[in-house]
Design a protein around this motif. Structure first.
Motif, PDB file in Angstrom:
ATOM      1  N   HIS A  13       0.844  -1.188   0.000  1.00  0.00           N
ATOM      2  CA  HIS A  13       0.000   0.000   0.000  1.00  0.00           C
ATOM      3  C   HIS A  13       0.882   1.243   0.000  1.00  0.00           C
ATOM      4  N   ASP A  21      -2.961  15.442   4.313  1.00  0.00           N
ATOM      5  CA  ASP A  21      -3.086  14.201   5.087  1.00  0.00           C
ATOM      6  C   ASP A  21      -2.735  13.014   4.199  1.00  0.00           C
ATOM      7  N   VAL A  23      -3.322   9.382   3.000  1.00  0.00           N
ATOM      8  CA  VAL A  23      -4.350   8.354   2.914  1.00  0.00           C
ATOM      9  C   VAL A  23      -3.694   7.202   2.168  1.00  0.00           C
ATOM     10  N   PHE A  24      -3.939   5.988   2.590  1.00  0.00           N
ATOM     11  CA  PHE A  24      -3.252   4.839   2.011  1.00  0.00           C
ATOM     12  C   PHE A  24      -4.180   4.047   1.096  1.00  0.00           C
ATOM     13  N   LEU A  54      -8.890   1.264  -0.436  1.00  0.00           N
ATOM     14  CA  LEU A  54      -8.594   2.139   0.694  1.00  0.00           C
ATOM     15  C   LEU A  54      -8.211   1.295   1.908  1.00  0.00           C
ATOM     16  N   VAL A  55      -7.019   1.547   2.430  1.00  0.00           N
ATOM     17  CA  VAL A  55      -6.515   0.756   3.555  1.00  0.00           C
ATOM     18  C   VAL A  55      -5.968   1.669   4.646  1.00  0.00           C
ATOM     19  N   SER A  56      -5.776   1.103   5.821  1.00  0.00           N
ATOM     20  CA  SER A  56      -5.170   1.845   6.922  1.00  0.00           C
ATOM     21  C   SER A  56      -3.678   1.973   6.676  1.00  0.00           C
ATOM     22  N   GLU A  57      -2.997   2.726   7.518  1.00  0.00           N
ATOM     23  CA  GLU A  57      -1.547   2.871   7.364  1.00  0.00           C
ATOM     24  C   GLU A  57      -0.814   1.530   7.527  1.00  0.00           C
ATOM     25  N   TYR A  58      -1.478   0.542   8.119  1.00  0.00           N
ATOM     26  CA  TYR A  58      -0.880  -0.785   8.305  1.00  0.00           C
ATOM     27  C   TYR A  58      -1.303  -1.764   7.209  1.00  0.00           C
ATOM     28  N   ALA A  60      -4.507  -2.666   6.491  1.00  0.00           N
ATOM     29  CA  ALA A  60      -5.785  -3.340   6.749  1.00  0.00           C
ATOM     30  C   ALA A  60      -6.910  -2.626   5.988  1.00  0.00           C
ATOM     31  N   VAL A  62     -10.164  -0.694   5.038  1.00  0.00           N
ATOM     32  CA  VAL A  62     -11.037   0.235   5.750  1.00  0.00           C
ATOM     33  C   VAL A  62     -12.480  -0.246   5.626  1.00  0.00           C
ATOM     34  N   THR A  64     -15.064  -3.547   4.338  1.00  0.00           N
ATOM     35  CA  THR A  64     -15.132  -4.964   4.037  1.00  0.00           C
ATOM     36  C   THR A  64     -16.553  -5.287   3.592  1.00  0.00           C
TER      37      THR A  64
END
Length: 114
Positions: A13, A21, A23-24, A54-58, A60, A62, A64
């Motif tokens: 990602h 900001d 965004v991942f 679209l995923v979190s900074e890790y 995962a 956002v 599902t």
């Protein structure tokens, strides 16, 4: 050899800057692109692409999709929940498509020269 394959298959990602900001997002797989092909001219295809990528900074997800939710319904739900301004939505989709389309012919040709 399987550890090499596993490392290559990990979902990567990347950050994109939206109004200062990060965004991942990640690319869509070929299978994911195929799922939204039947409704690609529908607004929901944009929601589907954003929802999947679209995923979190890790890394995962956002969003599902639920087990009984079709890709079309998932895309509509994502759009309803996000309510993004057109410019933000366009910026997200552009980044996702750029990642999902892979390298250009020129980029591949430059790799062969090395």
């Amino acid at each position: 050899m399987s550890s090499v394959i596993e490392r290559l298959q990990r979902r990567r990602h990347y950050p994109i800057d939206i109004d200062g900001d990060d965004v991942f997002v990640r690319s869509l797989t070929k299978a994911e692109r195929g799922l939204c092909e039947p409704f690609r001219d529908d607004e929901a295809s944009i929601g589907y692409a954003i929802g999947v990528a679209l995923v979190s900074e890790y890394g995962a997800p956002v969003f599902t999709a639920t087990a009984d939710e079709s890709p079309l319904a998932f895309g509509n739900r994502v759009l309803d929940e996000l309510q993004l301004p057109d410019d933000t939505r366009s910026q997200l989709v552009t980044a996702i498509l750029k990642l999902s389309n892979g390298p250009t012919a020129d980029q591949l040709a430059s790799l062969k020269k090395k």
